[in-house]
Design a protein around this motif. Sequence first.
Motif, PDB file in Angstrom:
ATOM      1  N   ASP A 248       0.840  -1.192   0.000  1.00  0.00           N
ATOM      2  CA  ASP A 248       0.000   0.000   0.000  1.00  0.00           C
ATOM      3  C   ASP A 248       0.880   1.249   0.000  1.00  0.00           C
ATOM      4  O   ASP A 248       1.733   1.409   0.872  1.00  0.00           O
ATOM      5  N   VAL A 249       0.700   2.115  -0.987  1.00  0.00           N
ATOM      6  CA  VAL A 249       1.461   3.360  -1.083  1.00  0.00           C
ATOM      7  C   VAL A 249       0.480   4.523  -1.046  1.00  0.00           C
ATOM      8  O   VAL A 249      -0.499   4.539  -1.792  1.00  0.00           O
ATOM      9  N   GLU A 250       0.753   5.482  -0.162  1.00  0.00           N
ATOM     10  CA  GLU A 250      -0.089   6.666  -0.018  1.00  0.00           C
ATOM     11  C   GLU A 250       0.771   7.912  -0.152  1.00  0.00           C
ATOM     12  O   GLU A 250       1.882   7.952   0.379  1.00  0.00           O
ATOM     13  N   ILE A 251       0.234   8.909  -0.847  1.00  0.00           N
ATOM     14  CA  ILE A 251       0.944  10.182  -1.017  1.00  0.00           C
ATOM     15  C   ILE A 251      -0.002  11.321  -0.669  1.00  0.00           C
ATOM     16  O   ILE A 251      -1.088  11.424  -1.239  1.00  0.00           O
ATOM     17  N   TYR A 252       0.419  12.153   0.266  1.00  0.00           N
ATOM     18  CA  TYR A 252      -0.286  13.399   0.546  1.00  0.00           C
ATOM     19  C   TYR A 252       0.375  14.461  -0.324  1.00  0.00           C
ATOM     20  O   TYR A 252       1.596  14.630  -0.277  1.00  0.00           O
ATOM     21  N   SER A 253      -0.415  15.155  -1.124  1.00  0.00           N
ATOM     22  CA  SER A 253       0.146  16.104  -2.082  1.00  0.00           C
ATOM     23  C   SER A 253      -0.737  17.336  -2.184  1.00  0.00           C
ATOM     24  O   SER A 253      -1.791  17.413  -1.556  1.00  0.00           O
ATOM     25  N   SER A 254      -0.286  18.279  -3.000  1.00  0.00           N
ATOM     26  CA  SER A 254      -1.101  19.457  -3.292  1.00  0.00           C
ATOM     27  C   SER A 254      -0.935  19.813  -4.765  1.00  0.00           C
ATOM     28  O   SER A 254       0.028  19.412  -5.418  1.00  0.00           O
ATOM     29  N   MET A 255      -1.887  20.571  -5.260  1.00  0.00           N
ATOM     30  CA  MET A 255      -1.841  20.992  -6.663  1.00  0.00           C
ATOM     31  C   MET A 255      -0.594  21.830  -6.915  1.00  0.00           C
ATOM     32  O   MET A 255      -0.144  22.562  -6.036  1.00  0.00           O
ATOM     33  N   PHE A 256      -0.065  21.728  -8.095  1.00  0.00           N
ATOM     34  CA  PHE A 256       1.065  22.538  -8.552  1.00  0.00           C
ATOM     35  C   PHE A 256       2.329  22.332  -7.722  1.00  0.00           C
ATOM     36  O   PHE A 256       3.165  23.222  -7.628  1.00  0.00           O
ATOM     37  N   CYS A 257       2.467  21.162  -7.110  1.00  0.00           N
ATOM     38  CA  CYS A 257       3.653  20.838  -6.311  1.00  0.00           C
ATOM     39  C   CYS A 257       4.598  20.013  -7.180  1.00  0.00           C
ATOM     40  O   CYS A 257       4.314  18.859  -7.493  1.00  0.00           O
ATOM     41  N   GLY A 258       5.722  20.611  -7.563  1.00  0.00           N
ATOM     42  CA  GLY A 258       6.688  19.923  -8.405  1.00  0.00           C
ATOM     43  C   GLY A 258       7.278  18.684  -7.757  1.00  0.00           C
ATOM     44  O   GLY A 258       7.480  17.665  -8.423  1.00  0.00           O
ATOM     45  N   TYR A 259       7.551  18.757  -6.452  1.00  0.00           N
ATOM     46  CA  TYR A 259       8.111  17.593  -5.760  1.00  0.00           C
ATOM     47  C   TYR A 259       7.090  16.464  -5.681  1.00  0.00           C
ATOM     48  O   TYR A 259       7.442  15.285  -5.785  1.00  0.00           O
ATOM     49  N   CYS A 260       5.813  16.814  -5.522  1.00  0.00           N
ATOM     50  CA  CYS A 260       4.752  15.797  -5.532  1.00  0.00           C
ATOM     51  C   CYS A 260       4.713  15.108  -6.882  1.00  0.00           C
ATOM     52  O   CYS A 260       4.625  13.878  -6.963  1.00  0.00           O
ATOM     53  N   ASN A 261       4.775  15.901  -7.935  1.00  0.00           N
ATOM     54  CA  ASN A 261       4.747  15.336  -9.284  1.00  0.00           C
ATOM     55  C   ASN A 261       5.940  14.427  -9.532  1.00  0.00           C
ATOM     56  O   ASN A 261       5.812  13.381 -10.181  1.00  0.00           O
ATOM     57  N   ARG A 262       7.107  14.793  -9.027  1.00  0.00           N
ATOM     58  CA  ARG A 262       8.299  13.946  -9.204  1.00  0.00           C
ATOM     59  C   ARG A 262       8.115  12.607  -8.488  1.00  0.00           C
ATOM     60  O   ARG A 262       8.473  11.555  -9.020  1.00  0.00           O
ATOM     61  N   ALA A 263       7.582  12.663  -7.266  1.00  0.00           N
ATOM     62  CA  ALA A 263       7.366  11.428  -6.498  1.00  0.00           C
ATOM     63  C   ALA A 263       6.368  10.523  -7.211  1.00  0.00           C
ATOM     64  O   ALA A 263       6.598   9.311  -7.353  1.00  0.00           O
ATOM     65  N   LYS A 264       5.274  11.095  -7.680  1.00  0.00           N
ATOM     66  CA  LYS A 264       4.255  10.308  -8.373  1.00  0.00           C
ATOM     67  C   LYS A 264       4.812   9.735  -9.675  1.00  0.00           C
ATOM     68  O   LYS A 264       4.519   8.587 -10.029  1.00  0.00           O
TER      69      LYS A 264
END
Length: 119
Positions: free
Chosen positions: A35-51
Amino acid sequence: MIPAVKDCRWRNGDAILYVRDPNFGFALRNAAMTDVEIYSSMFCGYCNRAKQLLSNKGVAFTEFEVSMDAGKRQEMMERCGGRSTVPQIFIGGRHVGGWDDLAGLERSGELDGLLGLAS
């Protein structure tokens, strides 16, 4: 990029994902077990890299958008010891940190083991 999932069924405790491209079947089947969970926000470059890193490995994940949801942000902060930055990533219920931590696990070769992809 992950191909579109057509169907998901359980057989002998394993999640079997049926996809349009059979070359991805094995990686997706194994990745579905952790199970993998990611807490993110819109327009977050680091979130996009992780995903993107997880997607490139064929790993399915659950994303929680926290920028417009105070309750989810509070949940995130409680789960990760007060951290308020995104992304915050959990693998198998274990908090692994943010993008820098995920990238570090990838560089050290530990990420595949945590994801259940190591052979």
